[in-house]
Design a protein around this motif. Sequence first.
Motif, mmCIF file in Angstrom:
data_model
loop_
_atom_site.group_PDB
_atom_site.id
_atom_site.type_symbol
_atom_site.label_atom_id
_atom_site.label_comp_id
_atom_site.label_asym_id
_atom_site.label_seq_id
_atom_site.Cartn_x
_atom_site.Cartn_y
_atom_site.Cartn_z
ATOM 1 N N PRO A 1 0.832 -1.217 0.000
ATOM 2 C CA PRO A 1 0.000 0.000 0.000
ATOM 3 C C PRO A 1 0.861 1.258 0.000
ATOM 4 C CG PRO A 1 -0.756 -1.570 1.658
ATOM 5 C CD PRO A 1 0.566 -2.062 1.173
ATOM 6 N N SER A 2 0.333 2.297 -0.598
ATOM 7 C CA SER A 2 1.009 3.582 -0.606
ATOM 8 C C SER A 2 1.102 4.140 0.812
ATOM 9 C CB SER A 2 0.242 4.568 -1.488
ATOM 10 O OG SER A 2 0.759 5.880 -1.341
ATOM 11 N N ALA A 3 2.195 4.868 1.044
ATOM 12 C CA ALA A 3 2.324 5.568 2.324
ATOM 13 C C ALA A 3 1.382 6.755 2.395
ATOM 14 C CB ALA A 3 3.764 6.033 2.518
ATOM 15 N N GLN A 4 0.832 7.148 1.244
ATOM 16 C CA GLN A 4 -0.093 8.286 1.195
ATOM 17 C C GLN A 4 -1.502 7.785 1.535
ATOM 18 O OE1 GLN A 4 0.763 11.455 0.689
ATOM 19 N NE2 GLN A 4 2.914 11.070 0.231
ATOM 20 N N VAL A 5 -1.815 7.768 2.811
ATOM 21 C CA VAL A 5 -3.134 7.334 3.271
ATOM 22 C C VAL A 5 -3.800 8.467 4.036
ATOM 23 C CG1 VAL A 5 -2.483 4.899 3.376
ATOM 24 C CG2 VAL A 5 -2.130 6.363 5.379
ATOM 25 N N ALA A 6 -5.118 8.444 4.016
ATOM 26 C CA ALA A 6 -5.874 9.480 4.725
ATOM 27 C C ALA A 6 -5.651 9.358 6.231
ATOM 28 C CB ALA A 6 -7.349 9.351 4.390
ATOM 29 N N THR A 7 -5.409 10.497 6.862
ATOM 30 C CA THR A 7 -5.213 10.551 8.314
ATOM 31 C C THR A 7 -6.087 11.665 8.887
ATOM 32 O OG1 THR A 7 -3.406 12.156 8.177
ATOM 33 C CG2 THR A 7 -2.807 9.810 8.033
ATOM 34 N N ASP A 8 -6.056 11.815 10.201
ATOM 35 C CA ASP A 8 -6.835 12.879 10.820
ATOM 36 C C ASP A 8 -6.362 14.247 10.356
ATOM 37 O OD1 ASP A 8 -8.307 11.021 12.166
ATOM 38 O OD2 ASP A 8 -7.172 11.183 14.041
ATOM 39 N N THR A 9 -5.048 14.406 10.155
ATOM 40 C CA THR A 9 -4.513 15.713 9.747
ATOM 41 C C THR A 9 -4.571 15.931 8.239
ATOM 42 O OG1 THR A 9 -2.282 14.769 9.695
ATOM 43 C CG2 THR A 9 -2.977 15.872 11.731
ATOM 44 N N HIS A 10 -4.565 14.844 7.460
ATOM 45 C CA HIS A 10 -4.615 14.934 6.000
ATOM 46 C C HIS A 10 -5.654 13.931 5.504
ATOM 47 C CE1 HIS A 10 -0.589 16.511 7.009
ATOM 48 N NE2 HIS A 10 -0.775 17.310 5.961
ATOM 49 N N PRO A 11 -6.926 14.266 5.642
ATOM 50 C CA PRO A 11 -7.993 13.282 5.426
ATOM 51 C C PRO A 11 -8.417 13.067 3.975
ATOM 52 C CG PRO A 11 -8.907 15.329 6.258
ATOM 53 C CD PRO A 11 -7.418 15.510 6.240
#
Length: 891
Positions: free
Chosen positions: A769-779
């Motif tokens: 999987p890509s390291a670019q995953v949705a997070t709380d800070t970058h949803p």
Amino acid sequence: MAPASIRLRANGRDLTVPAGLTLLEALARHGIEVPTLCSDPRLKPASACRLCEVEVRGQERPLCACATEATEGLEVETHTPALEDFRRSMLELYARRLPAGAPERMAGKPFQRLLDRYGVAPSGNDRSGFREAGHPYLDVDLSWCVACGRCVRICSEVQGQDVWTAVSRGTDWHVVPETAGSLLASGCVSCGACADTCPTGAIEDAARIRHGQPDRWVRTTCPYCGTGCELDLGLTDGRITESRPVLDSVVSRGHLCVKGRYAFGFQEAEDRVTRPMVRRNGAWEEVSWDEALDAAAVALRQAVMNAGPGGVGVLASSRATNEENYLTQKFARLALGTHNVDCCARVCHAPSATGLGQVLGTGAATNSFADIERAAMLLVVGANATENHPIVGARIRQRARAGVPLVVIDPRRTELAAEATVHLALRPGTNLPLFQALARVILDEGLADLAFIQSRTEGLEAFVTSLQAWTPERAAAACGVAAEDIRRAARLYATSKPAMCLHGLGVTEHIQGTDGVMALAHLALLTGNLGLPGAGVNPLRGQNNVQGSAQMGCEPTRLTGYRPLARALADHLPVWGAALPEAPGLTAMGMLDAAGEGRLRALLVLGYDVLLSHADARTTAENLHGLEALVVVDLFMTETARAFGTVFLPAASPFEKEGTFMNGERRVQRVRQALPPKGDSRSDREILCALAERLGAGGPFRFPDAESVWNEIRQVWPDVQGITYARLEREGGIQWPCPDESHPGTAVLHAEGFPGGGRAAFRLLDYTPSAQVATDTHPWLLNTGRSLFHFNAATMTGRTRNGHLRPDNGLELHPADAASLGVVDGEAVTVTSRHGSFTLLAHVTDRVRPGEPFATFHSVPAFVNQATGPGRDRHTGTPEYKVTAVALRKA
């Protein structure tokens, strides 16, 4: 079997013509011109104007030649007194629709020629009709319309946009745009097909209104995308004033998009650099060619002296000709002694070349664009073809409308997705799980072509084992699509043979781009969709000659023919007469990394705006700061040159030189000089050869013209041995492999076998999987791509009137996301990732899914690549442009 040709008799003459033609086409083959108003070779017969009626022996009444098949033994008369009287009467009826008086707008038009031939003049009253003069490319005055219907039909049958609509009946029949208000407000894509077919000038190119009929025409190949459309350039007083489609072009078949048709204005742009320059004390100064070339040669030589041959690198141009790219990689290897040479294929379709090479043995498209019409099913993956390859996209759309099943795999609801039988709107970055699940369905449901697999592949058993984890349900959870839709797509692809796969940067620009391409090749192997017309795996190449630049050897581990160094040396060494470097070379990404570490001291960049184009712009800039010298060869002061350039060498445009391009289907086509180089600009060929002389390596670089370079290419690459300039002039474009001059070229690869007589190989692929995953800070997960009206970094289109059609980048935002941000359409939104930020105007649309905004990247002020991340494909180093975790806020 149908006969190859038939015989008929016309006006007392015996004629032989190919079978399958209409009578109108057959007569035209022998110079018998039958009048017509509603006919166009690109359109289905309409039999509306009746001017083409001819007398056929045995028929009680005349028949329309446009809708009558030419059959064996047919006897016709085309210009009897009765027919001519009838035509004159019909023309008088049509002429009553036009205002009496001087028909300036119709000068040179087909309808005016008919009126002149039959002695008929416009005789009607001035009447109102739809008018639009504010369009940047089209001037519309439908008071000159004679209701032939060609604009309505070509917009529907060729482009598939359905912008023009017929209203009323009888003598009140007329056409209007679909919105009845404005072309600019309609779905018009400014392809110009309506103006091209209009017989009266009611719809006309605005340039024709301004400049009149061109003095001469030059046939050449479009300098934009990798489709390779052919166009005729119209020149007036030494300037390009028009571009029109070539009707007999095997690729574009008489059609062009807005870029090929109208976006030639960059040729005369006011900011075009046409004098050599050297940067001194932080400012650019114009100098002579001798001084600029000396400065460039000294800088390159100094870098080699200080850091060895590995301290210098060359980036080739995918906008340059094959001949210029061949010289570029030869220059790196012989004049500089380094394999540090690469091109922009590194940041787009390097995974296609590597992935297809790993599985099939050849890293190029297996089939031809003509196979779109032969396919029983079409699979379009990660490619917004109607915008990025519009002529190909229009053909796919027409096939879908004709009932051919279409599966589209794309996060966005593109125009083709709206036409699709199945649209798999997967989450960005999850291509591989989806492709693996499709393969598993094909195997589990007994849909595989076992005979093909057993006779032509290897590695199936381990491959089947590797798929066990990828059930449709697991893939559905990872990708955000329905498991049943995965099954439907797999069944359509496996049971609708031949099935053709076309893919774009939505597959390749990921950390697993190469694996994704290999997975698509696996699907073709499982179903036997290789070596057949209408099938195969086909990358839609981005730039006009990105295929050619890679095939010419602009790659650190490959020589001409995209062959590994060791395999190609035997062909090159006798011709070059010099040993090649022993040290391995660096890719484009590797060169920039080395510059940041101080190992690369100087860089020669031809037609490639590295700073604006590469992902993670902040790191790119930091690396470029590490260079001691940056020599730029280009038409314009690119962002790379503006920030870091030390020498600028002005290049000739694609319209100012001879050579060849290679399109995405492996077709080599001629590029012809229409104008002399502007100012003091020179072709890349002349620049590279002059630099080689100054570096003491002039002998292998003394070529009097482009053809002599191509002839050397033919010596070192056997697959193009049979493609000569003389053949290209006679026959048009030719697809390699073409080993000798009697060979017709190869439309379909792997028909008899795979390279070297071996088998295609199933490869084991693990999902990372890509390291670019949705997070709380970058949803949010940002996706990026091109738009219809602009091309890449807009180096060319940004200097044309296309800016009036789409002046800036846009951020597509789902209505739910817009509502959560308190943003309405047209308001500014700031996009911030872990790497940088940019601000764009929101376009609120359901073309994207919630949480997955999309941005175009052509605008320099927006500089979208400030936010894209550092992820790279593990095989090729291609950046991960297609998925970046971001935060959004109303600006």
